[in-house]
Design an enzyme around this catalytic site. Structure first.
Site, short mmCIF file in Angstrom:
data_model
loop_
_atom_site.label_atom_id
_atom_site.label_comp_id
_atom_site.label_asym_id
_atom_site.label_seq_id
_atom_site.Cartn_x
_atom_site.Cartn_y
_atom_site.Cartn_z
N ASN A 66 -99.92 -19.43 24.02
CA ASN A 66 -99.42 -20.57 23.26
C ASN A 66 -100.07 -20.58 21.88
O ASN A 66 -101.30 -20.58 21.76
CB ASN A 66 -99.76 -21.89 23.98
CG ASN A 66 -99.34 -23.11 23.17
OD1 ASN A 66 -98.16 -23.41 23.06
ND2 ASN A 66 -100.30 -23.80 22.57
N GLU A 67 -99.25 -20.54 20.86
CA GLU A 67 -99.67 -20.71 19.47
C GLU A 67 -100.81 -19.77 19.07
O GLU A 67 -101.80 -20.20 18.46
CB GLU A 67 -100.06 -22.16 19.20
CG GLU A 67 -98.88 -23.12 19.30
CD GLU A 67 -99.19 -24.53 18.81
OE1 GLU A 67 -100.37 -24.85 18.60
OE2 GLU A 67 -98.24 -25.32 18.66
N TRP B 297 -93.31 -33.13 23.53
CA TRP B 297 -94.77 -33.21 23.62
C TRP B 297 -95.18 -34.64 23.36
O TRP B 297 -94.99 -35.13 22.28
CB TRP B 297 -95.40 -32.27 22.59
CG TRP B 297 -96.86 -32.05 22.80
CD1 TRP B 297 -97.90 -32.56 22.07
CD2 TRP B 297 -97.46 -31.23 23.81
NE1 TRP B 297 -99.10 -32.12 22.56
CE2 TRP B 297 -98.85 -31.32 23.63
CE3 TRP B 297 -96.96 -30.46 24.85
CZ2 TRP B 297 -99.76 -30.63 24.46
CZ3 TRP B 297 -97.84 -29.80 25.67
CH2 TRP B 297 -99.23 -29.88 25.47
#
Length: 898
Positions: free
Chosen positions: A450-451, A606
């Site tokens: 993630n990211e 989110w």
């Protein structure tokens, strides 16, 4: 065929099995005969203390009695005045250090070559375990289950003392093992925060040391004309001192208890060796697991028997028959049919207990998500536990599982690729996640990162910035290949943050995994909310052959902060100005754009709940990320939750938005109601304001509703086919607010005024909000401008500028219009404008800097005005540069006519 490496459901979900030859004395219930394993959950009797990393506490020290699951951490609070502040009563403890646990194990009598195992569902972030002073082993990774063979260390008939060291210190701490996550916008709690079990098996058993897996792994290979072909790999172990001949029998049982398939495979094992058994079977007229529409589960029973048929070990698990696929144009396919996936991200903490959640806590969280109408959950940003997986199986929720490879993968600025220790830990946690969760029908994809594409633009609050971008692609390619080897059926995915969002120098991590997820925060951290459609279309065109998902979007929302118009001023994504109304407004703008993209194979907002992070002071909280649709205590469902509730769920619902904004700043307001009813009526103080039908995206708005001085009863009546549902709230309007309009221009939250009640910017048309305050970057705090000549600096600092008009819904009568001005930066002659009231110029050729004698000097101008039937229209028309105003007041001179 199934490859050598396969995955499985978390061992803690396996049905416990017992034997009559073993006796465990403990208060917890023991599984009854005739099952062959015996398992007891070690909940009570634990002692705990914080301590030194090198040496265990002295034997005579005092231990704090605790129950497991347990965490010593409690982080995150709401400021006084927040509706959620009073519910978080446990003291804050942000300690990242070493905790020690001690337990005297229950007595057991082991018969023959039986084995004793200790199973930990999770320990964060590393653990080391001793029994009676003998070191059983260690584990690095705070999210996956692990086991140790405790047979040789166990003393039959004696006292057996278990000692566990748990360490949640940050990876950059000197001497700490580099264990993922290395960074991330969430707090890593410490402790034995999931259950610990003591298990007894026979000498021959399904593999207990297979990366925390059950040893039994099944996959649906095909579904054709109602027949499901299923392949099962079983890993077995013979710990006895003599060879063994036997067989593995796998059978499937339907919901009614009827056996629908059975197959066996012979097994021959030498003493103290491992082996495998592979079985292929077919289920005729198979009933499929159809997600939330029909989450049908069979029971898969795997039995390990000797050559005489005696049962040696047994594993039982729910199993759903289904196929899943990702298509770059059609989206997500379940059993060959398109299913639109829409859901939420989820962290595993709550405000009161952190990560040490009970089963009922997790059930409540999942119930809240499901009630909203979500049909999928992204389990972020690490492996979640067995309970949420079991609930997803049962409810039909589709899961995205991922490992904690978040943001950072190097330990120092000069490293250009992941060091071996980090890569090894990533591989370990990936294998554990896959093997422990493989048999869950709910799990659709394996997320490997993630990211990790922040590059040099990494925000300081989630990891140290880098001057040169290390390349994550080698590590990602390796992890992708590993996931495919472990499980060739499920698709691999990752989520990126920064491609095409204006961040220069970021690595391109697309094209590595089967599917791509993008985290995008237009309208919050950057860009505009209305940009989503074009941004998503651009990414879809750029990655035409790779299925695309939207993995994060959203905004913060503070339940104690309220705006009269969420477009009235800039929000502060890393600061205090985060009203609940803006969060709802952004989701209302974004969801229609997302829903219109059939190529998206999934979308996850989110976040489902506010969660703990040690790096934020935003909204009305400290150390809490406020993007959740529900507060950190799980008690308050924000307006945005209700917006999705009426859009995602067919179950009848009605909710008045802005219910927590009780003390109103204006006597005229828009009233918004979320309702999925065929028709919805608004009543104010018992009088119907009107009925609406077919409201777009189940959001009905009555503009310009006039309230009276004092208390106003607002009621919504939603008429459904099976009856009427209502919702109501009392709003109060003070005497001054009922007569006057006092507007803090350019502010999404009105600054407190020592003399009068101001509202946030509202009733405007055109222009743009701004502030005289400055900051170095979007994450830095604002530097307050030194404005003179005013008792309310904060109010004077914000402004609306451009070519704009205010339409004030004042009742007919005479008023004084008081205009407040501050020139933030323009020199004399660089900003000149007219102010007209009801079409007539009342303040011609006004130059704020000239009138005030320079910049950052507050001045006012008072103008007479008469409101007509349509109220007052105040126009700011520039002639040089942009017009500007910091605040305006419309105050009655005499009592307005009705």
């Amino acid at each position: 065929m199934i490859p050598h490496r396969l995955s499985t459901l978390s061992a803690a979900l396996l049905c416990s099995v017992a034997t009559s030859t073993v006796v465990l004395a403990q208060s917890a219930a023991v599984s009854p005969a005739p099952e062959i394993r015996q398992s007891v959950t070690l909940t009570s009797g634990w002692g705990f203390q914080m301590g030194d990393a090198a040496e265990p506490p002295a034997s005579d020290t005092t231990w704090q009695p605790v129950e497991v699951p347990h965490s010593w951490n409690r982080i995150g609070s709401y400021l006084p005045g927040s509706p959620a502040a009073a519910t978080l009563k446990r003291p804050i403890d942000q300690t990242q250090g070493v905790g020690w646990y001690k337990l005297t194990l229950p007595a057991a009598r082991l018969s023959g070559a039986q084995r004793l195992w200790l199973e930990f569902e999770a320990a964060s972030r590393t653990a080391e375990v001793w029994l009676n002073g003998q070191r059983l082993g260690s584990h690095a990774g705070g999210f996956s289950a692990f086991r140790f063979d405790a047979t040789s260390a166990y003393r039959q008939g004696g006292s057996n003392v278990l000692l566990v060291k748990v360490d949640n210190r940050a990876p950059e701490t000197l001497g700490v093992q580099p264990t993922l996550p290395l960074a991330g916008d969430f707090f890593v709690h410490g402790g034995l925060y999931r259950p610990v079990k003591m298990i007894v098996t026979q000498a021959a058993h399904f593999a207990m040391l297979d990366h925390g897996g059950s040893g039994v792994y099944a996959q649906t290979r095909s579904i054709d004309n109602g027949k499901a072909a299923i392949s099962i790999l079983s890993r077995v172990r013979n710990d006895a001192g003599r060879a063994l001949r036997g067989q593995v029998v796998v059978r499937f049982v339907d919901r009614d208890g009827k056996e629908v398939a059975r197959q066996a495979s012979p097994v021959q094992l030498s003493a103290r060796t491992d082996g495998e058994a592979r079985i292929d079977l077919t289920i005729d007229q198979a009933r499929l697991w159809q997600g939330t529409a029909d989450p049908y589960l069979y029971t898969m029973v795997a039995e390990f028997r000797d050559n005489k048929g005696a049962l040696l070990d047994s594993v039982s698990q729910p199993f759903g028959i289904r196929t899943m696929a990702l298509d770059p144009d059609r989206g997500f396919l379940l059993n060959g049919k398109v299913v639109a996936l829409h859901g939420v991200g989820l962290h595993q903490d709550s405000g009161q207990d952190g990560w040490a959640l009970s089963d009922s806590d997790i059930e409540k969280m999942v119930s809240t998500i499901r009630e909203m109408g979500a049909n999928t959950i992204r389990l972020t940003h690490y492996q979640h536990g067995p309970v949420v997986h079991a609930l997803a199986d049962k409810l039909g929720l589709i899961l995205w599982d991922e490992i904690p490879l978040v943001t950072a993968w190097t330990l120092s600025p000069d490293e250009k690729e992941a060091p071996k220790a980090v890569a090894d830990n990533a591989r370990q946690q990936l294998v554990e996640m896959i093997r422990q969760n493989y048999n869950h029908p709910s799990v659709a994809v394996w997320g490997i990162a993630n990211e990790v594409d922040f590059g040099p633009n990494r925000p300081d609050f989630i990891g140290k910035a880098v001057s040169e971008v290390p390349d994550p692609r080698g590590l990602l390619t390796d992890l992708n290949a590993l996931a495919k080897a472990e499980d060739p059926i499920r698709r691999t995915v990752l989520a990126n943050c920064c491609e095409n969002n204006g961040m220069p120098g970021v690595p391109d991590v697309s094209g590595i995994t089967d599917g791509l997820g993008v985290n995008r925060y237009m309208g919050w951290y950057y860009g505009k909310a209305d940009d989503f459609s074009s941004v998503l279309d651009g990414l879809h065109q750029k990655h035409a052959g790779q299925p695309l998902a939207l993995t994060e979007y959203g905004a913060g929302g503070a339940t104690s902060q309220h705006s009269d118009d969420p477009q009235g001023g800039p929000i502060n994504a890393s600061g205090r100005d985060q009203p609940e109304e803006y969060q709802a407004w952004l989701h209302e703008r974004v969801w229609p754009q997302v829903k219109a993209k059939p190529y998206l194979w999934g979308s996850w907002l989110w976040n489902s709940f506010d969660f703990a992070t040690k790096v934020r002071k935003e909204g009305d909280s400290i150390d809490i990320n406020t993007k959740g649709l529900v507060t950190y205590d799980g008690a308050i469902r924000k307006d945005a939750w209700w917006y999705y509730r009426v859009n995602w769920s067919a179950q009848p619902a009605v909710q008045i938005a802005g219910k927590r904004y009780v003390d109103r700043a204006y006597g005229v307001t828009d009233v918004k109601i979320y309702s999925n009813a065929p028709e919805t009526e608004l009543l104010v103080n018992g009088t119907s304001i009107g009925t609406m039908r077919g409201c777009a995206f189940a959001t009905c708005v009555w503009p310009g509703v006039r309230l009276t001085e004092g208390q106003n009863r607002i009621e919504a009546r939603a008429r459904f086919a099976n009856g009427v549902q209502t919702d109501g709230v009392d709003w109060t309007v003070g005497r001054d607010a009922a007569a006057a309009f006092r507007i803090d221009s350019g502010a999404i939250l009105a600054a407190a005024d020592p003399a009068h009640r101001f509202g946030s910017d509202a009733f405007f048309d055109g222009g743009a909000p701004g502030t005289a305050d400055t900051r170095k970057n979007r994450y830095a705090p604002f530097q307050a401008a030194a404005i003179t000549g005013t008792a309310n600096r904060d109010q004077a600092a914000t402004y609306r500028s451009g070519d704009f008009t205010y339409h004030i819904p004042a009742k007919p009568g005479r008023y004084t219009v008081i205009l407040h001005f501050v020139e933030p930066s323009a020199e004399r002659g660089k900003r000149v404008f007219d102010v007209a009231i009801n079409g007539k110029v009342a303040l011609p050729g006004f130059d704020v800097a000239a009138a005030a004698g320079g910049t950052l000097k507050a001045i006012t101008r008072s103008l007479p005005a008469t409101a007509v039937k349509d109220g007052l229209t105040i126009n700011f028309k520039p002639t040089v540069g942009d017009a500007i105003v910091s605040a305006l007041e419309v105050v009655p001179i005499d009592t307005p006519r009705p």
